[in-house]
Design a protein around this motif. Sequence first.
Motif, PDB file in Angstrom:
ATOM      1  N   GLN A   1      -4.903  23.572  -4.096  1.00 34.51           N
ATOM      2  CA  GLN A   1      -4.593  22.163  -3.867  1.00 34.51           C
ATOM      3  C   GLN A   1      -3.100  21.902  -4.036  1.00 34.51           C
ATOM      4  N   ALA A   2      -2.521  22.398  -5.123  1.00 35.41           N
ATOM      5  CA  ALA A   2      -1.094  22.170  -5.395  1.00 35.41           C
ATOM      6  C   ALA A   2      -0.217  22.721  -4.272  1.00 35.41           C
ATOM      7  N   ALA A   3      -0.599  23.854  -3.723  1.00 30.96           N
ATOM      8  CA  ALA A   3       0.200  24.476  -2.661  1.00 30.96           C
ATOM      9  C   ALA A   3       0.136  23.686  -1.359  1.00 30.96           C
TER      10      ALA A   3
ATOM     11  N   ALA B   1      -3.977  14.810  -6.015  1.00 31.78           N
ATOM     12  CA  ALA B   1      -3.963  15.920  -6.977  1.00 31.78           C
ATOM     13  C   ALA B   1      -4.968  15.610  -8.081  1.00 31.78           C
TER      14      ALA B   1
ATOM     15  N   LEU C   1      -0.410  20.092  -1.206  1.00 33.23           N
ATOM     16  CA  LEU C   1      -0.209  18.648  -1.363  1.00 33.23           C
ATOM     17  C   LEU C   1       0.836  18.143  -0.377  1.00 33.23           C
TER      18      LEU C   1
ATOM     19  N   HIS D   1       4.338  18.577  -1.209  1.00 37.31           N
ATOM     20  CA  HIS D   1       4.798  19.950  -1.456  1.00 37.31           C
ATOM     21  C   HIS D   1       4.963  20.771  -0.185  1.00 37.31           C
TER      22      HIS D   1
ATOM     23  N   GLN E   1     -10.073  26.298 -11.458  1.00 34.65           N
ATOM     24  CA  GLN E   1      -8.640  26.551 -11.593  1.00 34.65           C
ATOM     25  C   GLN E   1      -8.051  27.065 -10.281  1.00 34.65           C
TER      26      GLN E   1
ATOM     27  N   LEU F   1      -7.466  24.114  -8.028  1.00 36.00           N
ATOM     28  CA  LEU F   1      -6.248  23.383  -8.377  1.00 36.00           C
ATOM     29  C   LEU F   1      -4.997  24.089  -7.866  1.00 36.00           C
ATOM     30  N   HIS F   2      -4.991  25.396  -7.917  1.00 36.04           N
ATOM     31  CA  HIS F   2      -3.838  26.172  -7.429  1.00 36.04           C
ATOM     32  C   HIS F   2      -3.676  26.002  -5.916  1.00 36.04           C
TER      33      HIS F   2
ATOM     34  N   THR G   1      -7.097  16.958 -11.731  1.00 36.14           N
ATOM     35  CA  THR G   1      -6.865  17.733 -12.951  1.00 36.14           C
ATOM     36  C   THR G   1      -8.112  18.582 -13.202  1.00 36.14           C
TER      37      THR G   1
END
Length: 187
Positions: free
Chosen positions: A23-25, A45, A27, A30, A17, A20-21, A47
């Motif tokens: 990674q999202a920041a 991205a 991308l 982003h 998790q 993923l956090h 899952t």
Amino acid sequence: MASSPQTCLVTRREELQQILHLQAANLRDHVSSEQAKREGFVTVAHTLDVLEQMHALAPSVIAKDGDTLAGYALVMPVEARAFVPILEPMFQLFETLSWRGRSLGDYRYYVMGQICVAEAYRGQGVFDALYRQHRESYGTRFDCTVTEVATRNTRSMRAHTRAGFEVLKTYRDDTDEWAVIALPLHG
């Protein structure tokens, strides 16, 4: 930062998790174009379900500073190709390539699915430490790791070259220009 981050393999769902956090920041969609040029970016991205499936085959490498995730380097064995359909063209391309005079398929390899270092830890050796851990953890199971880096991601290209990656091929698709690179894991 309390101490130098320590590298290890993922052992808990909470660590996936955290990946993923982070990674999202980071991308590509982003971050600003200036930040992407200066600091780099990640493209795909994932899952939690996909990371759990990849982890079941071969746990990814992370760097932690206490409970804080300082960086990650995803391990994607060839058997995981069905988990991320958007990457199927990459796997098909890899099947056509050679490395060190032999077909890449003759080697035991995995795809370095993505690497990312948290902003607060950049420039402190975390990237290199993640790849050292890859060699320690997977050097007896695999011959090399292969990945693609967008050539315009100059920070990532420089870091991968410094880590010992060799360019196998450069090509352009409808999204970017890519360098396919390989890192020997032993010898």
